[in-house]
Design an enzyme around this catalytic site. Structure first.
Site, mmCIF file in Angstrom:
data_model
loop_
_atom_site.group_PDB
_atom_site.id
_atom_site.type_symbol
_atom_site.label_atom_id
_atom_site.label_comp_id
_atom_site.label_asym_id
_atom_site.label_seq_id
_atom_site.Cartn_x
_atom_site.Cartn_y
_atom_site.Cartn_z
ATOM 1 N N LYS A 189 0.884 -1.181 0.000
ATOM 2 C CA LYS A 189 0.000 0.000 0.000
ATOM 3 C C LYS A 189 0.912 1.219 0.000
ATOM 4 O O LYS A 189 1.472 1.585 1.024
ATOM 5 C CB LYS A 189 -0.860 -0.068 1.250
ATOM 6 C CG LYS A 189 -1.975 0.920 1.544
ATOM 7 C CD LYS A 189 -2.106 2.188 0.810
ATOM 8 C CE LYS A 189 -2.327 3.328 1.806
ATOM 9 N NZ LYS A 189 -1.893 4.599 1.264
ATOM 10 N N GLU A 265 8.847 1.342 11.480
ATOM 11 C CA GLU A 265 10.000 2.234 11.307
ATOM 12 C C GLU A 265 9.397 3.619 11.222
ATOM 13 O O GLU A 265 8.677 3.939 10.277
ATOM 14 C CB GLU A 265 10.767 1.852 10.043
ATOM 15 C CG GLU A 265 12.156 2.460 10.013
ATOM 16 C CD GLU A 265 12.143 3.854 9.422
ATOM 17 O OE1 GLU A 265 12.174 4.819 10.228
ATOM 18 O OE2 GLU A 265 12.088 3.998 8.201
ATOM 19 N N GLU A 402 9.186 16.534 14.692
ATOM 20 C CA GLU A 402 9.705 16.219 13.367
ATOM 21 C C GLU A 402 9.058 17.161 12.354
ATOM 22 O O GLU A 402 7.856 17.085 12.108
ATOM 23 C CB GLU A 402 9.361 14.762 13.044
ATOM 24 C CG GLU A 402 10.065 14.252 11.824
ATOM 25 C CD GLU A 402 9.744 12.786 11.536
ATOM 26 O OE1 GLU A 402 8.597 12.361 11.743
ATOM 27 O OE2 GLU A 402 10.655 12.090 11.062
HETATM 28 P P1 NAP Z 1 1.679 8.549 7.637
HETATM 29 O O1 NAP Z 1 0.401 9.279 7.715
HETATM 30 O O2 NAP Z 1 2.169 7.810 8.815
HETATM 31 O O3 NAP Z 1 1.601 7.587 6.369
HETATM 32 C C1 NAP Z 1 2.380 6.423 6.187
HETATM 33 C C2 NAP Z 1 1.533 5.383 5.485
HETATM 34 O O4 NAP Z 1 0.425 5.016 6.331
HETATM 35 C C3 NAP Z 1 0.925 5.869 4.183
HETATM 36 O O5 NAP Z 1 0.860 4.816 3.260
HETATM 37 C C4 NAP Z 1 -0.456 6.292 4.636
HETATM 38 O O6 NAP Z 1 -1.399 6.331 3.609
HETATM 39 C C5 NAP Z 1 -0.795 5.217 5.639
HETATM 40 N N1 NAP Z 1 -1.842 5.647 6.568
HETATM 41 C C6 NAP Z 1 -2.170 6.919 6.935
HETATM 42 N N2 NAP Z 1 -3.207 6.914 7.783
HETATM 43 C C7 NAP Z 1 -3.549 5.629 7.969
HETATM 44 C C8 NAP Z 1 -4.550 4.976 8.738
HETATM 45 N N3 NAP Z 1 -5.416 5.665 9.484
HETATM 46 N N4 NAP Z 1 -4.609 3.641 8.704
HETATM 47 C C9 NAP Z 1 -3.758 2.940 7.940
HETATM 48 N N5 NAP Z 1 -2.813 3.477 7.181
HETATM 49 C C10 NAP Z 1 -2.697 4.820 7.195
HETATM 50 O O7 NAP Z 1 2.788 9.518 7.218
HETATM 51 P P2 NAP Z 1 2.616 10.722 6.204
HETATM 52 O O8 NAP Z 1 1.254 11.297 6.131
HETATM 53 O O9 NAP Z 1 3.185 10.228 4.960
HETATM 54 O O10 NAP Z 1 3.561 11.774 6.908
HETATM 55 C C11 NAP Z 1 3.227 12.317 8.171
HETATM 56 C C12 NAP Z 1 4.473 12.448 8.975
HETATM 57 O O11 NAP Z 1 5.084 11.168 9.179
HETATM 58 C C13 NAP Z 1 5.572 13.253 8.313
HETATM 59 O O12 NAP Z 1 5.384 14.613 8.403
HETATM 60 C C14 NAP Z 1 6.768 12.761 9.037
HETATM 61 O O13 NAP Z 1 6.883 13.387 10.275
HETATM 62 C C15 NAP Z 1 6.469 11.304 9.248
HETATM 63 N N6 NAP Z 1 7.106 10.461 8.225
HETATM 64 C C16 NAP Z 1 8.085 9.618 8.587
HETATM 65 C C17 NAP Z 1 8.701 8.849 7.632
HETATM 66 C C18 NAP Z 1 9.777 7.895 7.947
HETATM 67 O O14 NAP Z 1 10.433 7.431 7.031
HETATM 68 N N7 NAP Z 1 9.994 7.506 9.153
HETATM 69 C C19 NAP Z 1 8.316 8.945 6.319
HETATM 70 C C20 NAP Z 1 7.295 9.808 5.970
HETATM 71 C C21 NAP Z 1 6.705 10.537 6.950
HETATM 72 P P3 NAP Z 1 -1.792 7.770 2.978
HETATM 73 O O15 NAP Z 1 -0.578 8.292 2.340
HETATM 74 O O16 NAP Z 1 -2.836 7.396 2.017
HETATM 75 O O17 NAP Z 1 -2.265 8.649 4.090
#
Ligand code: NAP
Ligand code: MG
Length: 504
Positions: A189, A265, A402
């Site tokens: 996904k 992670e 972050e």
């Molecule tokens: P995220 O919301 O945690 O998304 C990561 C994955 O989880 C995406 O595929 C996302 O899908 C999915 N997801 C989101 N909400 C979900 C839910 N309720 N149930 C199941 N899956 C869900 O991260 P993001 O929106 O990409 O970024 C938010 C913050 O996360 C960033 O600003 C940063 O601080 C952090 N981040 C960390 C990393 C890392 O490598 N550690 C990478 C990216 C971001 P959708 O994209 O469709 O929402």
């Protein structure tokens, strides 16, 4: 390398496949719904993507489980899996320009980085696990002579891989390569903003000979497709990279359904710790600048905090500003661009929001701090200047949260004890770096810092050969290395009774 004009021309002519990839074919979502995917460089619509939800995840998980049970992949000779994953790696490189363009246009990564880093790194992951998979032996335990006890590894079954938007190809490859090498089936996904390269990747895997159902991709929204995968009873393990909040949701989904494994992670607030005896201020400044400004700061282990001894603070900041000013910010599709756009308008707003918070926290803006337009025609793009904030209180929001943008937070320290305390005064523990010529001090600080990776006199050098993951709120999963391969297997004990110890 193509010119900017040639890349722009290719981008205009892109007709990417943007349906779900299930059971070896592209299919529409059951609901028929779609959503737009935008180019961060100018905010334009690239195409529409299938909005998969629970029904599609169910089809993908069933296809994956059926493939797994049939043994078409899971029970094959390791050398067969090796041959196919090697061919897959070759196909990734053979389609480098296309994959790089898909990745670059959707993420905002500079096209040069997509060509030289993202695509080759993904290819290397598949090749590395392919090479490894027929070189790992199982175990025989030291049982009495009346028994023969075997400890063998078996694939887990169906793996759900949920990935973020910052490095779609690399992070997907870190998960898919060991999971597939071990014989599992996978449902991927991708993040809703970044789907196109992953879909092409799945198609290439199929072209390389991966049987239908062994790798499925369900695009869609997190709360719909992501949640459905997290709750699906046929999924044996979720491997997740993203935010701590969503990571914890996957633990809840697992707890409320089939108790599937969940490996997380998560993010980071990784500190550089620079001591007064740093050997080469310019080399350090170079690492500090690239450590936070590469990919516009959208790197989970990005060096977003700089903890620096007060005696070298001014020199290091001056040198880091000099490097930052030389970094070329520009169009994503210009091969000479070093820093480009933030992935989405939402993330842009988030970063700008933190810059407002910084103003309220009364930190000093040593560099940057604004949204910019780096080239004509990109007025609607999501660009933020490299920003250096000094006199940051490590305990404030800028020091703790972050930001995930090109924003460096700088804090001074007076002695080693204070440096370690500041480094560890964070909910995160993904990475850190230590800059000193004193070997004893370096080792002592490495031992004290609670982080999954600690670099000494360098930053952000990494490879598939070493594990990557965090401590504390940065999660506990480990991508890369043979440890990751192991994490996609279950141990089986076989105890064979040999009767009495008398020779027959
Ligand atoms: P995220 O919301 O945690 O998304 C990561 C994955 O989880 C995406 O595929 C996302 O899908 C999915 N997801 C989101 N909400 C979900 C839910 N309720 N149930 C199941 N899956 C869900 O991260 P993001 O929106 O990409 O970024 C938010 C913050 O996360 C960033 O600003 C940063 O601080 C952090 N981040 C960390 C990393 C890392 O490598 N550690 C990478 C990216 C971001 P959708 O994209 O469709 O929402
Ligand atoms: Mg999200």
């Amino acid at each position: 390398m193509l010119t900017t004009e040639q890349w722009i021309e290719r981008a205009k002519n892109l007709r990417p496949k943007a349906d779900l990839f299930i059971d070896g074919k592209f299919v529409s979502a059951v609901s028929g719904k779609r959503f737009d995917t935008l180019a961060p460089r100018d905010g334009s619509v690239i195409t529409t993507v299938a909005r998969g939800d629970g029904a599609d995840v169910d089809a993908a998980a069933r296809s994956a489980a059926k493939a797994f049970e049939s043994g078409v992949w899971s029970k094959t000779d390791p050398r067969h899996r090796q041959a196919i994953l090697t061919k897959f790696s070759d196909l990734i490189l053979a389609n480098r320009e296309e994959l790089a363009l898909l990745e670059s246009i959707e993420t905002g990564h500079p096209i040069g980085d997509a060509m030289n880093v993202d695509v080759p790194s993904a290819a290397r992951s598949f090749r590395w696990y392919a090479e490894a998979l027929d070189k790992i032996y199982d175990e025989v335990a030291p049982a009495p002579r009346t028994a023969l006890t075997l400890i063998t590894r078996e694939p887990l079954g169906v793996i759900g891989a949920v990935v973020p938007w910052n490095y779609p190809l690399i992070i997907s490859a870190w998960k898919l390569a060991p999971a597939l090498a071990a014989g599992n089936s996978v449902v991927l996904k991708p993040a809703e903003n970044t789907n196109l390269a992953s879909l092409r990747l799945a198609e290439l895997a199929f072209e390389a000979g991966l049987p239908a159902g062994v790798l499925n991709v369900v695009t869609g929204l997190g709360a719909e497709a992501g949640q459905a995968l997290g709750r699906h009873p046929l999924v044996d393990k979720i491997t997740f990279t993203g935010s701590p909040a969503v990571g914890r949701m996957f633990q809840t989904y697992a707890g409320e359904t089939n108790g599937k494994q969940v490996a997380l992670e998560l993010g980071g607030k990784s500190p550089h710790i620079v001591f007064e005896d740093v050997a080469d201020i310019d080399a350090c400044a170079e690492a500090v600048a690239w450590g936070i400004f590469y990919n516009a700061g959208q790197t989970c282990h990005g060096g977003s905090r700089l903890l620096v001894h007060e005696s070298v603070h001014d020199r290091l900041i001056e040198a880091t500003i000099k490097v930052a000013k030389q970094l070329k910010m520009g169009d994503t599709l210009d091969p000479s661009t070093q820093i480009s756009a933030i992935v989405s308008e939402r993330q842009l707003e988030r970063v700008l929001g933190y810059l407002d918070i910084a103003k309220n926290e009364k930190v000093d803006f040593a560099l940057g701090g604004n949204r910019v337009t780096p080239a004509e025609g990109l007025e609607k793009g999501y660009f933020v200047e490299p920003t250096i904030l000094t006199n940051v209180d490590n305990a404030g929001r800028i020091g703790q949260e972050e930001i995930f943008g090109p924003v460096l937070a700088v804090t001074k320290f007076k002695n080693t004890a204070e440096a370690i305390e500041l480094a560890n005064a964070s909910e995160y523990g993904l990475a850190a770096s230590v800059w000193t010529q004193d070997l004893t001090r370096a080792h002592k600080v490495v031992r004290e810092v609670r982080a999954g990776t600690v670099w000494v006199n360098t930053f952000d050098v990494a490879d598939i050969i070493v594990p990557f993951g965090g401590f504390k709120n940065s999660g506990f999963g480990r991508d890369r290395s043979l440890h990751a391969l192991d994490s996609y297997t279950a141990l089986k004990t076989t105890w064979i009774n040999l009767g009495s110890d008398e020779p027959k």
